[in-house]
Scaffold this active site. Structure first.
Site, mmCIF file in Angstrom:
data_model
loop_
_atom_site.group_PDB
_atom_site.id
_atom_site.type_symbol
_atom_site.label_atom_id
_atom_site.label_comp_id
_atom_site.label_asym_id
_atom_site.label_seq_id
_atom_site.Cartn_x
_atom_site.Cartn_y
_atom_site.Cartn_z
ATOM 1 N N LYS A 44 0.973 -1.241 0.061
ATOM 2 C CA LYS A 44 0.039 0.074 -0.194
ATOM 3 C C LYS A 44 1.027 1.199 -0.025
ATOM 4 C CE LYS A 44 -4.483 1.046 0.076
ATOM 5 N NZ LYS A 44 -5.608 0.143 -0.247
ATOM 6 N N ASP A 102 -7.027 4.049 -4.452
ATOM 7 C CA ASP A 102 -7.705 4.072 -3.047
ATOM 8 C C ASP A 102 -8.212 5.650 -2.815
ATOM 9 O OD1 ASP A 102 -7.725 2.196 -0.806
ATOM 10 O OD2 ASP A 102 -7.287 4.283 0.028
ATOM 11 N N THR A 104 -15.227 -2.788 -6.865
ATOM 12 C CA THR A 104 -15.339 -2.950 -5.110
ATOM 13 C C THR A 104 -16.633 -2.889 -4.734
ATOM 14 O OG1 THR A 104 -13.124 -1.708 -5.387
ATOM 15 C CG2 THR A 104 -14.260 -2.035 -3.086
ATOM 16 N N SER A 163 -8.546 -5.871 -10.131
ATOM 17 C CA SER A 163 -7.185 -5.317 -10.558
ATOM 18 C C SER A 163 -6.127 -6.493 -11.130
ATOM 19 C CB SER A 163 -6.593 -4.510 -9.405
ATOM 20 O OG SER A 163 -7.108 -3.345 -9.127
HETATM 21 P P1 NDP Z 1 -12.894 7.931 -2.676
HETATM 22 O O1 NDP Z 1 -11.699 8.838 -2.542
HETATM 23 O O2 NDP Z 1 -13.488 7.518 -3.911
HETATM 24 O O3 NDP Z 1 -14.166 8.154 -1.536
HETATM 25 C C1 NDP Z 1 -13.990 8.190 -0.301
HETATM 26 C C2 NDP Z 1 -15.061 8.744 0.450
HETATM 27 O O4 NDP Z 1 -14.968 8.380 1.767
HETATM 28 C C3 NDP Z 1 -15.647 10.079 0.048
HETATM 29 O O5 NDP Z 1 -16.899 10.076 0.338
HETATM 30 C C4 NDP Z 1 -14.950 10.849 1.423
HETATM 31 O O6 NDP Z 1 -15.587 11.733 1.771
HETATM 32 C C5 NDP Z 1 -15.139 9.797 2.445
HETATM 33 N N1 NDP Z 1 -14.138 9.910 3.543
HETATM 34 C C6 NDP Z 1 -12.680 9.637 3.298
HETATM 35 N N2 NDP Z 1 -12.057 10.026 4.328
HETATM 36 C C7 NDP Z 1 -12.692 10.359 5.245
HETATM 37 C C8 NDP Z 1 -12.653 10.597 6.791
HETATM 38 N N3 NDP Z 1 -11.663 10.666 7.400
HETATM 39 N N4 NDP Z 1 -14.037 10.774 7.364
HETATM 40 C C9 NDP Z 1 -15.135 10.847 6.733
HETATM 41 N N5 NDP Z 1 -15.162 10.387 5.230
HETATM 42 C C10 NDP Z 1 -14.245 10.417 4.802
HETATM 43 O O7 NDP Z 1 -12.258 6.432 -1.853
HETATM 44 P P2 NDP Z 1 -12.937 4.876 -2.365
HETATM 45 O O8 NDP Z 1 -14.439 4.958 -2.696
HETATM 46 O O9 NDP Z 1 -11.899 4.477 -3.278
HETATM 47 O O10 NDP Z 1 -12.457 4.417 -0.783
HETATM 48 C C11 NDP Z 1 -13.459 4.131 0.314
HETATM 49 C C12 NDP Z 1 -12.898 3.059 1.026
HETATM 50 O O11 NDP Z 1 -12.757 1.831 0.561
HETATM 51 C C13 NDP Z 1 -11.413 3.329 1.715
HETATM 52 O O12 NDP Z 1 -11.342 2.598 3.000
HETATM 53 C C14 NDP Z 1 -10.600 2.355 0.882
HETATM 54 O O13 NDP Z 1 -9.448 1.934 1.137
HETATM 55 C C15 NDP Z 1 -11.648 1.119 0.593
HETATM 56 N N6 NDP Z 1 -11.353 0.496 -0.550
HETATM 57 C C16 NDP Z 1 -11.370 1.027 -1.749
HETATM 58 C C17 NDP Z 1 -11.274 0.197 -2.882
HETATM 59 C C18 NDP Z 1 -11.180 0.808 -4.394
HETATM 60 O O14 NDP Z 1 -10.876 -0.065 -5.178
HETATM 61 N N7 NDP Z 1 -11.266 2.112 -4.659
HETATM 62 C C19 NDP Z 1 -11.056 -1.318 -2.985
HETATM 63 C C20 NDP Z 1 -11.001 -1.630 -1.357
HETATM 64 C C21 NDP Z 1 -11.236 -0.883 -0.350
HETATM 65 P P3 NDP Z 1 -14.857 13.577 1.252
HETATM 66 O O15 NDP Z 1 -15.018 13.721 -0.079
HETATM 67 O O16 NDP Z 1 -15.691 14.409 1.987
HETATM 68 O O17 NDP Z 1 -13.296 13.393 1.868
HETATM 69 O O1 2IT Z 2 -8.003 -1.638 -0.642
HETATM 70 C C1 2IT Z 2 -7.895 -2.061 -1.754
HETATM 71 O O2 2IT Z 2 -7.988 -3.250 -2.015
HETATM 72 C C2 2IT Z 2 -7.686 -1.280 -2.668
HETATM 73 N N1 2IT Z 2 -7.804 0.075 -2.796
HETATM 74 C C3 2IT Z 2 -7.449 -1.668 -4.448
HETATM 75 C C4 2IT Z 2 -6.167 -2.187 -4.562
HETATM 76 C C5 2IT Z 2 -5.814 -2.680 -6.004
HETATM 77 O O3 2IT Z 2 -4.647 -2.952 -6.222
HETATM 78 O O4 2IT Z 2 -6.958 -2.576 -6.720
#
Ligand code: NDP
Ligand code: 2IT
Length: 449
Positions: A129, A169, A212, A380
């Site tokens: 990561k 992420d 996801t 991925s």
């Molecule tokens: P995005 O950046 O697309 O969206 C993040 C969302 O979470 C936004 O709505 C954001 O609000 C909110 N957020 C982020 N940080 C905070 C915080 N500290 N407090 C409150 N709200 C928060 O990210 P993703 O959707 O990609 O990721 C969301 C989660 O899913 C993460 O935990 C990530 O690690 C996990 N994840 C993502 C994957 C992927 O493929 N993208 C795969 C697996 C897990 P705001 O816009 O106000 O910051």
């Molecule tokens: O937390 C996660 O699994 C991700 N942000 C996706 C990682 C990836 O390599 O697609």
């Protein structure tokens, strides 16, 4: 839950003293150690080979300066990270997070969990990561580009298609992956699929954007069915409104649920008619605006300032899809009091240990992040396969493979839970099933590895 196994206890105590300031990392390790305890009791070969001591230390952690020039010509400096945690079963694989809260503890917890998540997908990917404390909010496209280019100028030295393959992420989506990939290719003078989540015109996979959120619902659906329930007719609350939350909303709705609440870090919206996927997509992917804007499109919806209150909205299934520790004991109590029937984690470690315990004790089916959000990294992995084969699968082909992977993960984690005497405890099941494959690969590869 307290650790009883002396070997695990010693490891936990030493680790929490050594990295006392790394709270998130220690939290992730604690949950893992508690889960694998029955397995360690039964398999002395793991202790003999020092598997636990080794698995909790990253193989490599790279910390670097990222300097870039903002639109006013001012020099800005951020901290960049890439933690290459474990490569026993494949090249390091995991996302990059751009958020002001990023520090070594956050990247280490994410990298640690990624090891077991990637193992659960059944694909050959190790865990890693990275990211930076850069805040993309309010930055121009040019500033984002300059930051990504500077970040990649250092990162490029440490990654490669068979070494380490980063992806998105929090704060890293299609735009950022494009800038990162462009710079990587410029520096290496070589086209390889070293990043995933790429645009469709340059090697990306169909369905990676959706993967996801879709995968989360596929796995949750398996869990619901196993417990005599179904998405059909359920009220769902999904926190966040980013990539994961948006596509979890779309799939949950397609499966017959009504998503009544979503959020961002400022507040949450409630739409009793079901939150409109197209509006969220427009607000978040096109306008990059706040969730409050939803009311401009759907005036009958309600907006509440502050994001943690979202768990007070009555629902049958809660899917935290924003960030770590966003669902604490207060949130869990509110959900339980309102009769929540299931919880599925879209974000990484969104539920605190105490809140997780509360759900498990109440007998609520609980799908942990490592398993539930593995659809993103699994796809991925499918993008890497397509890049290596120099071909592209159709949306339906990828979606079908993703669905098969999630069904398989559910089966493996529920079987593993049963095998160690904790039937129905998917937290234990996910950690055990993810761990066995990695530990056995480490055993086979020798100690000095
Ligand atoms: P995005 O950046 O697309 O969206 C993040 C969302 O979470 C936004 O709505 C954001 O609000 C909110 N957020 C982020 N940080 C905070 C915080 N500290 N407090 C409150 N709200 C928060 O990210 P993703 O959707 O990609 O990721 C969301 C989660 O899913 C993460 O935990 C990530 O690690 C996990 N994840 C993502 C994957 C992927 O493929 N993208 C795969 C697996 C897990 P705001 O816009 O106000 O910051
Ligand atoms: O937390 C996660 O699994 C991700 N942000 C996706 C990682 C990836 O390599 O697609």
């Amino acid at each position: 839950m307290a650790l009883k196994n002396e070997y695990l206890k010693k490891n936990y105590e030493e680790l929490s003293a050594r990295y006392a300031e790394q709270k998130e990392f220690i939290q992730a390790v604690r949950e893992f150690l508690e889960s694998v305890e029955p397995l360690i009791d039964e398999h002395p070969e793991y202790e003999k080979a020092g598997i636990i001591e080794r698995i909790v230390e990253p193989e490599r952690a790279i910390l670097f300066r990222v300097s870039w020039v903002d639109d006013n010509g001012k020099v800005q400096v951020n901290r960049g990270y890439r933690v290459q945690f474990n490569s026993a079963i494949g090249p390091y694989k995991g996302g990059l997070r751009l958020h002001p809260t990023v520090n070594l503890s956050v990247i280490k917890f994410l990298g640690f969990e990624q090891i077991f998540k990637n193992s659960l997908t059944g694909l050959p990917m190790g865990g890693g990561k990275g990211g930076s404390d850069f805040d993309p909010k309010g930055k121009s496209d040019n500033e984002i580009m300059r930051f990504c280019q500077s970040f990649m100028t250092e990162l490029a030295k440490h990654i490669g298609p068979d070494t380490d393959v980063p992806a998105g992420d929090i704060g890293v989506g299609a735009r950022e992956i494009g800038f990162l990939f462009g710079q990587y290719k410029r520096l290496q003078n070589e086209w390889t699929g070293t990043l995933t989540g790429k645009g469709l015109s340059y090697g990306g996979s169909l369905a990676r954007t959706q993967a996801t959120g879709y995968g989360l619902c596929y796995l949750a659906n398996e869990m619901l069915h196993a417990n005599g329930m179904d998405f059909k007719g359920m009220r769902a609350v999904i926190s966040g409104s980013g990539n994961v939350a948006t596509y979890a909303n779309q799939k949950a709705t397609q499966l017959g649920a009504k998503v009544v609440a979503m959020s961002d870090s400022n507040g949450y919206i409630v739409d009793e008619n079901g939150i409109d996927f197209n509006v969220i997509k427009e607000i978040k992917e096109v306008k990059r605006a706040r969730i409050k804007t939803y009311l401009d499109y759907v005036p009958s919806a309600k907006y509440v300032e502050g994001c943690s209150g979202i768990w007070t909205v009555p629902c049958d299934i809660a899917m935290p899809c924003a960030t770590q520790n966003e669902l604490d004991i207060e949130g869990a109590k509110a959900l339980l009091a309102n009769g929540v029937k299931a919880v599925a984690e879209g974000a990484n470690m969104p539920t605190t240990l105490e809140a997780t315990q509360a759900f498990l004790e109440a007998g609520i089916p609980f799908a942990p992040a490592k398993a539930a959000n593995a659809g993103g990294v699994a796809t991925s992995g499918l993008e890497m396969s397509q890049n290596s084969m120099r071909l592209s699968w159709s949306f339906d082909e990828v979606d079908e493979k993703l669905h098969g992977i999630m069904v398989n993960i559910y089966k493996n984690i529920s079987d593993a839970a049963e095998k160690v005497g904790k039937p129905g405890n998917l937290v234990v099941g996910a950690n055990v099933a993810g761990f066995i494959k990695v530990a056995d690969a480490m055993l086979a590869q020798g100690i000095a590895y």
